[in-house]
Design an enzyme around this catalytic site. Structure first.
Site, PDB file in Angstrom:
ATOM      1  CG  HIS A 115      -0.030   0.680   2.059  1.00  0.00           C
ATOM      2  ND1 HIS A 115       0.495  -0.890   3.003  1.00  0.00           N
ATOM      3  CD2 HIS A 115      -0.192   1.592   3.233  1.00  0.00           C
ATOM      4  CE1 HIS A 115       1.039  -0.015   4.426  1.00  0.00           C
ATOM      5  NE2 HIS A 115       0.708   0.907   4.152  1.00  0.00           N
TER       6      HIS A 115
HETATM    7  C1  UD1 Z   1      -2.359   5.580   5.490  1.00  0.00           C
HETATM    8  C2  UD1 Z   1      -0.958   5.961   7.244  1.00  0.00           C
HETATM    9  C3  UD1 Z   1      -0.006   4.811   6.626  1.00  0.00           C
HETATM   10  C4  UD1 Z   1      -0.292   3.329   7.329  1.00  0.00           C
HETATM   11  C5  UD1 Z   1      -2.120   3.125   6.214  1.00  0.00           C
HETATM   12  C6  UD1 Z   1      -2.398   1.928   6.579  1.00  0.00           C
HETATM   13  C7  UD1 Z   1      -0.464   8.483   6.341  1.00  0.00           C
HETATM   14  C8  UD1 Z   1       0.366   9.109   6.171  1.00  0.00           C
HETATM   15  N1  UD1 Z   1      -0.273   7.172   5.914  1.00  0.00           N
HETATM   16  O1  UD1 Z   1      -2.339   5.362   4.135  1.00  0.00           O
HETATM   17  O2  UD1 Z   1       0.537   5.482   7.404  1.00  0.00           O
HETATM   18  O3  UD1 Z   1       0.355   2.562   6.636  1.00  0.00           O
HETATM   19  O4  UD1 Z   1      -2.810   4.093   6.299  1.00  0.00           O
HETATM   20  O5  UD1 Z   1      -3.510   1.553   5.829  1.00  0.00           O
HETATM   21  O6  UD1 Z   1      -1.534   8.589   7.451  1.00  0.00           O
HETATM   22  N2  UD1 Z   1      -9.458   5.318   1.568  1.00  0.00           N
HETATM   23  C9  UD1 Z   1     -10.234   4.358   1.120  1.00  0.00           C
HETATM   24  N3  UD1 Z   1     -10.863   4.311   2.670  1.00  0.00           N
HETATM   25  C10 UD1 Z   1     -10.939   3.955   3.831  1.00  0.00           C
HETATM   26  C11 UD1 Z   1      -9.548   4.890   3.418  1.00  0.00           C
HETATM   27  C12 UD1 Z   1      -8.763   5.149   2.929  1.00  0.00           C
HETATM   28  O7  UD1 Z   1     -10.907   3.929   0.801  1.00  0.00           O
HETATM   29  O8  UD1 Z   1     -11.094   3.812   5.423  1.00  0.00           O
HETATM   30  C13 UD1 Z   1      -8.777   5.603  -0.149  1.00  0.00           C
HETATM   31  C14 UD1 Z   1      -9.395   6.966  -0.503  1.00  0.00           C
HETATM   32  O9  UD1 Z   1      -8.999   6.877  -1.305  1.00  0.00           O
HETATM   33  C15 UD1 Z   1      -7.679   7.816   0.372  1.00  0.00           C
HETATM   34  C16 UD1 Z   1      -6.737   6.115   0.264  1.00  0.00           C
HETATM   35  O10 UD1 Z   1      -6.816   5.119   0.195  1.00  0.00           O
HETATM   36  O11 UD1 Z   1      -8.081   8.042  -0.338  1.00  0.00           O
HETATM   37  C17 UD1 Z   1      -5.457   6.143   1.129  1.00  0.00           C
HETATM   38  O12 UD1 Z   1      -5.986   7.019   2.383  1.00  0.00           O
HETATM   39  P1  UD1 Z   1      -4.319   7.897   3.293  1.00  0.00           P
HETATM   40  O13 UD1 Z   1      -5.465   7.292   4.948  1.00  0.00           O
HETATM   41  O14 UD1 Z   1      -4.506   8.782   2.677  1.00  0.00           O
HETATM   42  O15 UD1 Z   1      -3.321   7.242   3.662  1.00  0.00           O
HETATM   43  P2  UD1 Z   1      -3.112   5.523   3.609  1.00  0.00           P
HETATM   44  O16 UD1 Z   1      -2.066   4.747   2.308  1.00  0.00           O
HETATM   45  O17 UD1 Z   1      -4.143   4.400   4.432  1.00  0.00           O
END
Ligand code: UD1
Length: 383
Positions: free
Chosen positions: A225
């Site tokens: 991820h």
């Molecule tokens: C975040 C953390 C990372 C952790 C990861 C675990 C930061 C900088 N990053 O990254 O350290 O390892 O979580 O998952 O805080 N999304 C969904 N559903 C959700 C949440 C997110 O679909 O419930 C999608 C969205 O399109 C979003 C993308 O995932 O834009 C990324 O989510 P985000 O929370 O920004 O970062 P992660 O890559 O999940």
């Protein structure tokens, strides 16, 4: 005996505990239990920033980990780093004003961790950080920036491995603020292990017959991820190619993060998934993931937490990154850094499949009692 004024104060002011994203939940669950079990109980308020919000990424884990329903949900959702961090800060500030906490306790290295630590520090509220001092020395990782800044803002720093204190000393943090307690993530793992879900059941839920794993079962588990691995089309395509080569030797079960799933679809890479030996599942619950990991022959991942969990389980782990902030998983555990190099991945996987994977040992204080050490220290510190 009469309570002192300070003790009375502590019993009146809660510790505000912050969770935001998936990797926070397994760290916070044992801490909340330990605060409640402390004698006297340490009052707390659970704030979920809402950084992760899907059932798969949040509610399901709350259930699996028996986390209480958050007292407050800030519902920030997804956005750019700046907007997400700013939005958590904007929405968290009134919570601090309303509750006047004795301390704000943050875990890990996600955007919510830094955002809440910054709000508290600016208001003169003490900050306690669990999982301090880990450093990848790679500032291209958003988490590395969160780690460095959160540690600078923190008044009490709980570390999972001793090497973390050298990193903190290097950044000018006084040794008196640092407390080696071990690893709360492993508290959760040991607590939940007897309830882990059988991998056959997990596969069946997603329409896959466990017979594909053979008898005795042999399979690898994959999670990817990190933006550095999944946001660039060529990088992701190269990784899926080499994973396909590994899958030709042992079936691979993928627990797909929403970011990775979206990118596989966006870049048109679904054709690289071989349906007979690469099985794509949605993000897994905690107990499902634990069952998958515990029974695996190998793990291939770019996650931080899974490097530690596989070390605790004694399962060989290949980390698809150039660095790790968790060096103890390499020095003592089952982890090997393989980066994204095709040959390095194939060679390391070949070793494991030949039965020559790292055996490792469980590091000091990864014993299921880290959260109790935190509660005891927190009480003394707040006093
Ligand atoms: C975040 C953390 C990372 C952790 C990861 C675990 C930061 C900088 N990053 O990254 O350290 O390892 O979580 O998952 O805080 N999304 C969904 N559903 C959700 C949440 C997110 O679909 O419930 C999608 C969205 O399109 C979003 C993308 O995932 O834009 C990324 O989510 P985000 O929370 O920004 O970062 P992660 O890559 O999940």
């Amino acid at each position: 005996m009469l309570q002192t004024e300070a003790e009375e104060d502590i019993t009146m002011k809660p510790v505000i505990c912050i969770v935001g994203a998936r990797p926070n939940f397994m760290k916070m669950a044992p801490i909340l239990r330990a605060l409640a079990a402390h004698n006297p109980p340490i009052p707390m308020l659970l704030v979920h920033t809402g950084q992760h919000y899907d059932r798969d990424m949040s509610d399901k884990l709350f259930e699996d980990l028996a986390l209480p329903h958050p007292d407050i949900n800030l519902e920030v959702g997804s956005a750019s780093h700046a907007v997400q961090t700013a939005e958590v800060m904007r929405r968290f500030e009134p919570v601090v004003d309303a509750h006047g906490p004795s301390c704000v306790l943050v875990v890990g290295d996600v955007n919510s961790t830094l955002a809440c630590a910054l709000v508290a520090a600016k208001k003169g509220i003490p900050v306690a950080h669990v999982e301090s001092g880990l450093r990848s020395n790679d500032r291209a990782m958003p988490e590395e920036i969160n780690r460095i800044l959160t540690d600078q803002l923190s008044d009490r720093l709980y570390i999972t491995e001793r090497s973390a204190s050298d990193n903190l000393a290097h950044e000018g943090i006084p040794a008196a603020r640092i407390c080696f307690v071990g690893n709360v993530m492993i508290d959760s793992l040991l607590n939940a292990k007897p309830k882990a879900v059988d991998p056959a059941m997990t596969l069946r839920t997603h329409g896959v017959d466990a017979a594909v794993l053979g008898e005795p079962r042999r399979y690898g588990v994959v999670t990817l991820h990190r933006p550095s691995n999944v946001d660039d089309q060529h990088t992701l395509s190269d990784l899926l190619h080499v994973l396909g080569e590994v899958a030709a030797q042992i079936p691979l079960i993928f627990a797909l993060h929403p970011r990775t799933k979206a990118n596989i679809e966006r870049f048109g890479l679904l054709n690289l998934i071989k349906p007979e030996c690469m099985f794509l599942l949605p993000p897994q619950g905690y107990l499902e993931m634990l069952g998958l990991m515990a029974g695996a022959t190998l793990m291939l991942t770019d996650s931080g937490g899974l490097q530690e969990e596989t070390t605790a389980l004694g399962v060989p782990c290949l980390t698809l990154r150039e660095n790790t902030e968790r060096p103890i998983t390499i020095d003592q555990g089952t982890n090997t850094l393989v980066g994204r190099d095709r040959q390095a991945i194939l060679d390391a996987a070949g070793e494991i499949l030949a039965g020559k994977g790292k055996k490792g040992r469980v590091p000091e204080y990864w014993d299921g009692h880290a959260a109790e050490r935190i509660a005891a220290d927190l009480w003394n510190w707040l006093k």
